[in-house]
Design a protein around this motif. Structure first.
Motif, PDB file in Angstrom:
ATOM      1  N   LEU A  89      -9.886   1.629   1.451  1.00  0.00           N
ATOM      2  CA  LEU A  89      -9.609   0.530   2.660  1.00  0.00           C
ATOM      3  C   LEU A  89      -8.452   0.084   2.138  1.00  0.00           C
ATOM      4  N   ALA A  90      -8.699  -0.880   0.850  1.00  0.00           N
ATOM      5  CA  ALA A  90      -7.331  -1.865   0.173  1.00  0.00           C
ATOM      6  C   ALA A  90      -5.939  -1.301   0.625  1.00  0.00           C
ATOM      7  N   PHE A  91      -6.060  -0.045   0.059  1.00  0.00           N
ATOM      8  CA  PHE A  91      -4.431   0.812   0.594  1.00  0.00           C
ATOM      9  C   PHE A  91      -4.092   1.041   1.290  1.00  0.00           C
ATOM     10  N   PHE A  92      -5.195   0.893   2.829  1.00  0.00           N
ATOM     11  CA  PHE A  92      -4.566   1.104   3.930  1.00  0.00           C
ATOM     12  C   PHE A  92      -4.213  -0.678   4.316  1.00  0.00           C
ATOM     13  N   ALA A  93      -5.575  -1.466   3.701  1.00  0.00           N
ATOM     14  CA  ALA A  93      -4.611  -3.033   4.277  1.00  0.00           C
ATOM     15  C   ALA A  93      -3.094  -3.211   4.289  1.00  0.00           C
ATOM     16  N   GLY A  94      -3.029  -2.978   2.523  1.00  0.00           N
ATOM     17  CA  GLY A  94      -1.608  -3.652   1.472  1.00  0.00           C
ATOM     18  C   GLY A  94      -0.960  -3.140   3.084  1.00  0.00           C
ATOM     19  N   LEU A  95      -1.014  -1.290   4.314  1.00  0.00           N
ATOM     20  CA  LEU A  95       0.437  -0.684   5.123  1.00  0.00           C
ATOM     21  C   LEU A  95      -0.182  -1.799   6.219  1.00  0.00           C
ATOM     22  N   LEU A 176      -6.035  -8.187  -3.070  1.00  0.00           N
ATOM     23  CA  LEU A 176      -4.778  -8.884  -3.555  1.00  0.00           C
ATOM     24  C   LEU A 176      -3.698  -8.298  -4.508  1.00  0.00           C
ATOM     25  N   ILE A 177      -4.924  -6.759  -5.466  1.00  0.00           N
ATOM     26  CA  ILE A 177      -3.954  -6.434  -6.324  1.00  0.00           C
ATOM     27  C   ILE A 177      -2.201  -5.234  -4.697  1.00  0.00           C
ATOM     28  N   MET A 178      -3.519  -4.940  -3.891  1.00  0.00           N
ATOM     29  CA  MET A 178      -2.760  -3.590  -2.867  1.00  0.00           C
ATOM     30  C   MET A 178      -1.331  -4.829  -2.319  1.00  0.00           C
ATOM     31  N   PHE A 179      -1.896  -6.095  -2.235  1.00  0.00           N
ATOM     32  CA  PHE A 179      -0.393  -6.832  -1.252  1.00  0.00           C
ATOM     33  C   PHE A 179       0.101  -7.257  -2.321  1.00  0.00           C
ATOM     34  N   ALA A 180      -0.356  -7.288  -3.923  1.00  0.00           N
ATOM     35  CA  ALA A 180       0.890  -7.708  -4.857  1.00  0.00           C
ATOM     36  C   ALA A 180       2.067  -6.524  -5.099  1.00  0.00           C
ATOM     37  N   VAL A 181       1.501  -5.765  -5.194  1.00  0.00           N
ATOM     38  CA  VAL A 181       1.842  -4.466  -6.061  1.00  0.00           C
ATOM     39  C   VAL A 181       3.303  -4.513  -4.029  1.00  0.00           C
ATOM     40  N   PHE A 182       2.673  -4.149  -3.267  1.00  0.00           N
ATOM     41  CA  PHE A 182       3.717  -4.325  -1.983  1.00  0.00           C
ATOM     42  C   PHE A 182       4.443  -5.032  -1.419  1.00  0.00           C
ATOM     43  N   ASN A 183       4.020  -6.182  -2.436  1.00  0.00           N
ATOM     44  CA  ASN A 183       4.957  -7.241  -1.765  1.00  0.00           C
ATOM     45  C   ASN A 183       6.150  -6.548  -2.624  1.00  0.00           C
ATOM     46  N   ILE A 211       4.257   6.688  -6.272  1.00  0.00           N
ATOM     47  CA  ILE A 211       5.088   4.955  -7.107  1.00  0.00           C
ATOM     48  C   ILE A 211       4.180   4.027  -6.763  1.00  0.00           C
ATOM     49  N   ILE A 212       3.591   3.913  -6.589  1.00  0.00           N
ATOM     50  CA  ILE A 212       2.157   3.232  -6.295  1.00  0.00           C
ATOM     51  C   ILE A 212       0.643   3.854  -6.948  1.00  0.00           C
ATOM     52  N   LEU A 213       1.405   4.680  -7.693  1.00  0.00           N
ATOM     53  CA  LEU A 213      -0.393   5.594  -8.294  1.00  0.00           C
ATOM     54  C   LEU A 213      -0.922   4.831  -9.271  1.00  0.00           C
ATOM     55  N   PRO A 214      -0.284   4.245 -10.108  1.00  0.00           N
ATOM     56  CA  PRO A 214      -1.160   3.626 -11.405  1.00  0.00           C
ATOM     57  C   PRO A 214      -1.517   2.410 -10.125  1.00  0.00           C
ATOM     58  N   SER A 215      -1.136   1.941  -9.838  1.00  0.00           N
ATOM     59  CA  SER A 215      -2.239   0.263  -9.511  1.00  0.00           C
ATOM     60  C   SER A 215      -3.116   0.909  -8.779  1.00  0.00           C
TER      61      SER A 215
END
Length: 298
Positions: A89-95, A176-183, A211-215
Motif C-alpha cells: 500500500l505504501a509503495f503504490f500510494a507513493g506512486l 512517510l518513508i515512500m514519500f521521502a524516497v520518491f521526492n 532502485i528503491i528496493l532498500p527503502s
C-alpha cells in the motif's frame, strides 16, 4: 582531520549524558536477558542464582493454561501480513502521490492522523465499529431467517479488526518513508527506460523497484516490528484470541518465575533477527548494485 590538544570539558559531559541515555534505553532489556538465564532456583531479581537455560526449557514446555506458542504464531503471522500490506500500500500510494490528484492533501492528513490519536482511542473505535457490524448482521439474521447468518459469532478477529488496527499504526510510517524516497527519485531513469522502449509496467519492475528496493526493505522492517510488539491498538480490537504482547501483559500478573524473562528474551530475539535480516538484505542489495556498476558496459 586530526585534532591537536585535549578535548574540552563539554565533550566529556555530553559523552557522559549520552552514555547514561543509552544505559537507560537498553538497561532493562539487558537486565531481562541476564535474569532469563538464571538457575532453577532463580528469582525475579538480582542477585542471580546460577546460570542455565532451565527457564527456556520450562517456556518451551508451555506456561500453564496459556498456549503461549499459539499466541506467538498468531503474532508472527499477523506481523507478516501487516508487513506485506504496508509495503504494497505504501509503495503504490507513493506512486499515486507522485502524479498528484484531487483531494490528495485531505487523504494524506487523514492517513497520518492516526499517529497523533491515542492508540487506545483508535483501538476502542475499531472495536466499536466491528461490534456495530456484528449487531447489524444479527439483526439481519433475525429479520430474514437466513441460515448462513444464524450461527454468526463475530467479524472481529486476527485478520479483520486486529489487522486494521495495526495498519493504522504501520501504514503512516510506510507512507512517510515512500514519500521521502520518491521526492528525491531521479525521473531521468524512467525517461531513459521509456526511450529504450520499456512500457510502464516494465519500467516499474526493472527500473523503479530495483532502485528503491532498500527503502522497501526498510518499510517492511517497520511494518513487522511495529506490529510484532503492538499492544494498545490490539487490546480492544482482537476478538477472542490474544496476540503475544497481550498474553505477555497478562502473564506479568500471574507468572512469578524467570519464565516471563525467558519469554521476553525470545520475543526480543525475534525482533533482532528480523532487523538483522533486513540489514543483511540491504547490504546484499548494495553489493549487488556495486558489482553491476563494475561490469563492462554497465
Amino acid at each position: 582531520m586530526v585534532r591537536d590538544g585535549p578535548r574540552p570539558l563539554a565533550f566529556y559531559l555530553l559523552a557522559g549524558i549520552f552514555a547514561l541515555y543509552v544505559l537507560f534505553l537498553y538497561g532493562p532489556t539487558l537486565t531481562i536477558l541476564a535474569l532469563s538465564f538464571q538457575g532453577p532456583q532463580g528469582g525475579l531479581t538480582f542477585p542471580m542464582n546460577g546460570v542455565s537455560t532451565h527457564w527456556f526449557s520450562r517456556l518451551w514446555a508451555g506456561l500453564g493454561v496459556i498456549d503461549i506458542w499459539a499466541a506467538f504464531r498468531r503474532s508472527f503471522l499477523l506481523g507478516l501480513v501487516v508487513m506485506a500490506l504496508t509495503v504494497t500500500l505504501a509503495f503504490f500510494a507513493g506512486l499515486a502521490f507522485r502524479k498528484g490528484f484531487r483531494g490528495q492533501g485531505l487523504l494524506f492528513y487523514t492517513a497520518v492522523a492516526s499517529l497523533i490519536v491515542p492508540s487506545i482511542v483508535v483501538s476502542l473505535g475499531i472495536g466499536l465499529e466491528f461490534r456495530l457490524i456484528d449487531d447489524a448482521l444479527k439483526a439481519l439474521a433475525a429479520a430474514t431467517g437466513w441460515g448462513v447468518l444464524q450461527d454468526h459469532g463475530t467479524v472481529m478477529g486476527l485478520f479483520t479488526s486486529a489487522l486494521g488496527a495495526h495498519l493504522t499504526w504501520t501504514l503512516p510510517f510506510g507512507l512517510l518513508i515512500m514519500f521521502a524516497v520518491f521526492n528525491r527519485f531521479n525521473r531521468a531513469y524512467e525517461e531513459a527506460a521509456r526511450d529504450l522502449g520499456a512500457d510502464g509496467p516494465r519500467t516499474l519492475l526493472h527500473v523503479v523497484i530495483p532502485i528503491i528496493l532498500p527503502s522497501l526493505v526498510g518499510v517492511a522492517l517497520f511494518g513487522f516490528t511495529l506490529s510484532w510488539d503492538e499492544l494498545a491498538r490490539t487490546s480492544q480490537a482482537i476478538g477472542g484470541r490474544n496476540t503475544l504482547p497481550l498474553e505477555l501483559q497478562g502473564l506479568t500478573t500471574t507468572v512469578t518465575t524467570p519464565e516471563i524473562y525467558a519469554l521476553g528474551t525470545v520475543t526480543t530475539g525475534v525482533s533482532l533477527v528480523v532487523i538483522a535480516l533486513a540489514f543483511g538484505s540491504y547490504l546484499g542489495l548494495q553489493r549487488r548494485r556495486a558489482r553491476r556498476a563494475l561490469l563492462p558496459g554497465a
